[in-house]
Design an enzyme around this catalytic site. Structure first.
Site, PDB file in Angstrom:
ATOM      1  N   GLU A 126      10.202 -32.075  30.149  1.00 56.56           N
ATOM      2  CA  GLU A 126      11.587 -32.542  29.407  1.00 56.56           C
ATOM      3  C   GLU A 126      11.936 -33.617  30.413  1.00 56.56           C
ATOM      4  OE1 GLU A 126      12.105 -31.620  26.405  1.00 56.56           O
ATOM      5  OE2 GLU A 126      11.421 -29.480  26.155  1.00 56.56           O
ATOM      6  N   HIS A 149      18.654 -27.606  31.527  1.00 54.68           N
ATOM      7  CA  HIS A 149      18.207 -27.487  30.436  1.00 54.68           C
ATOM      8  C   HIS A 149      17.872 -25.687  30.474  1.00 54.68           C
ATOM      9  CE1 HIS A 149      16.207 -26.392  26.512  1.00 54.68           C
ATOM     10  NE2 HIS A 149      14.972 -26.199  27.237  1.00 54.68           N
ATOM     11  N   HIS A 151      17.286 -21.502  28.033  1.00 56.42           N
ATOM     12  CA  HIS A 151      17.204 -20.884  27.103  1.00 56.42           C
ATOM     13  C   HIS A 151      18.160 -19.950  26.796  1.00 56.42           C
ATOM     14  CE1 HIS A 151      12.738 -22.366  26.735  1.00 56.42           C
ATOM     15  NE2 HIS A 151      13.674 -23.475  26.653  1.00 56.42           N
ATOM     16  N   GLU A 179      39.481 -19.807  27.818  1.00 55.06           N
ATOM     17  CA  GLU A 179      39.250 -20.900  28.815  1.00 55.06           C
ATOM     18  C   GLU A 179      38.018 -22.216  28.126  1.00 55.06           C
ATOM     19  OE1 GLU A 179      35.234 -18.411  30.560  1.00 55.06           O
ATOM     20  OE2 GLU A 179      36.408 -19.963  31.717  1.00 55.06           O
ATOM     21  N   HIS A 220      16.241 -23.172  20.314  1.00 53.31           N
ATOM     22  CA  HIS A 220      15.731 -23.649  21.500  1.00 53.31           C
ATOM     23  C   HIS A 220      16.525 -23.196  22.515  1.00 53.31           C
ATOM     24  CE1 HIS A 220      12.867 -26.387  23.675  1.00 53.31           C
ATOM     25  NE2 HIS A 220      13.422 -25.908  24.635  1.00 53.31           N
TER      26      HIS A 220
HETATM   27  O1  2HA Z   1       9.658 -26.409  30.128  1.00 50.19           O
HETATM   28  O2  2HA Z   1      11.931 -25.337  28.331  1.00 50.19           O
HETATM   29  O3  2HA Z   1      12.149 -27.238  26.678  1.00 50.19           O
HETATM   30  C1  2HA Z   1       9.882 -25.478  29.205  1.00 50.19           C
HETATM   31  C2  2HA Z   1      10.929 -25.841  28.258  1.00 50.19           C
HETATM   32  C3  2HA Z   1      10.813 -26.890  27.091  1.00 50.19           C
HETATM   33 ZN    ZN Z   2      13.315 -25.422  26.722  1.00 48.93          ZN
END
Ligand code: 2HA
Ligand code: ZN
Length: 281
Positions: A126, A149, A151, A179, A220
């Site tokens: 990413e 990033h 999940h 908050e 995602h």
């Molecule tokens: O690298 O989260 O979006 C794995 C991920 C891709």
């Molecule tokens: Zn991801």
């Protein structure tokens, strides 16, 4: 007290370097939260040259890596990043295999590897989204440093049952915990579902980063940014907490809620300006 043996082990793995340790600890925490199954998630963190030079020889380039596109805007900048295909679970045991310290070359055409990414590993898949997000956030905040990033579970769940209109999504999150409006008065950006890892998703994410610290990828995960690992992580943690509350109450009768006027009062008391067009007051 740490023993001589522990000290030697830390030095060998890189855990004696503060920014390596920070990355190892944050990736471990996110994995423990269940937000980074398998190789899910990625982190990139802008470092000061002087800080890097305290621990690494910045004149010793191990190898160069070609980014997906030239990044002139980031020329000369130092980053620590997670590696492509690497598991957050494993970073703490072997930071050198799972993380890398890189410098963007003066012409923006190459990434100069200074440490880590052992055995020909490469930076996160990413990286386009990370680099484009760094570029946009730096334009609006010179103290910006970190893109995370992951999940986050309830955030993903919420994208199935809630409207993906970003103002509506933001309003619901603000209503879930007192908050929230204080932590992310700029709200959350939402892009359509897209194939990850591409420059296209990077461009759409970065467009939203002009106005928001956090951007949601439906079904995602989430991108959070900030001036430190704590700030970027704290933002995601707060959004995920609100999403968790939403998922807990969504199928129940609501007896009372925080009103728009109360949200406006909160913002005023904490001296933040809520994103326009969300509160009806
Ligand atoms: O690298 O989260 O979006 C794995 C991920 C891709
Ligand atoms: Zn991801």
């Amino acid at each position: 007290m740490t023993t001589v043996l522990e000290n030697q082990k830390e030095q060998k793995s890189g855990l004696d370097i503060p920014f390596v340790r920070e990355m190892a600890e944050i990736t471990q925490n996110m994995w423990k939260f269940g937000w980074d199954e398998r190789n899910g998630g990625n982190v990139s963190y802008i470092l000061d040259e002087a800080e890097v030079a305290k621990y690494l020889d910045i004149h010793q380039v191990i190898r160069t890596i070609k980014p997906a596109f030239p990044v002139n805007e980031l020329a000369g900048k130092y980053f620590i990043v997670t590696g492509s295909g690497k598991y957050f679970k494993n970073v703490i045991a072997d930071p050198e295999a799972n993380l890398g310290v890189l410098r963007v070359s003066q012409d923006g055409e190459q990434l100069e590897l200074l440490w880590g990414l052992k055995d020909n590993a490469v930076p996160t898949s990413e990286l386009p989204s990370h680099f484009m997000s760094h570029i946009e956030r730096l334009k609006v905040d010179p103290n910006h440093r970190v893109v995370i990033h992951n999940h986050a579970t309830h955030v993903i769940a919420m994208t199935f049952i809630h409207s993906l209109d970003e103002n509506q999504f933001t309003k619901t999150l603000w209503e879930m915990c007192t908050e929230c409006i204080v932590v992310f008065p700029d709200g959350i950006g939402v892009i359509p579902w897209m194939v990850p890892g591409s420059s296209e998703i990077g461009r759409e994410t970065a467009k939203k980063m002009k106005d928001h610290h956090a951007v949601l990828w439906p079904h995602h995960g989430i991108f959070g940014t900030g001036s430190s690992i704590d700030e970027a992580f704290g933002l995601i943690e707060t959004i995920e907490k609100a999403a968790q509350i939403y998922m807990l109450i969504a199928h129940h009768d609501i007896q009372q809620r925080i009103t728009d006027q109360e949200l406006a009062d909160l913002a005023k008391a904490f001296n933040v300006t809520p994103r326009k067009g969300i509160l009806n007051v």
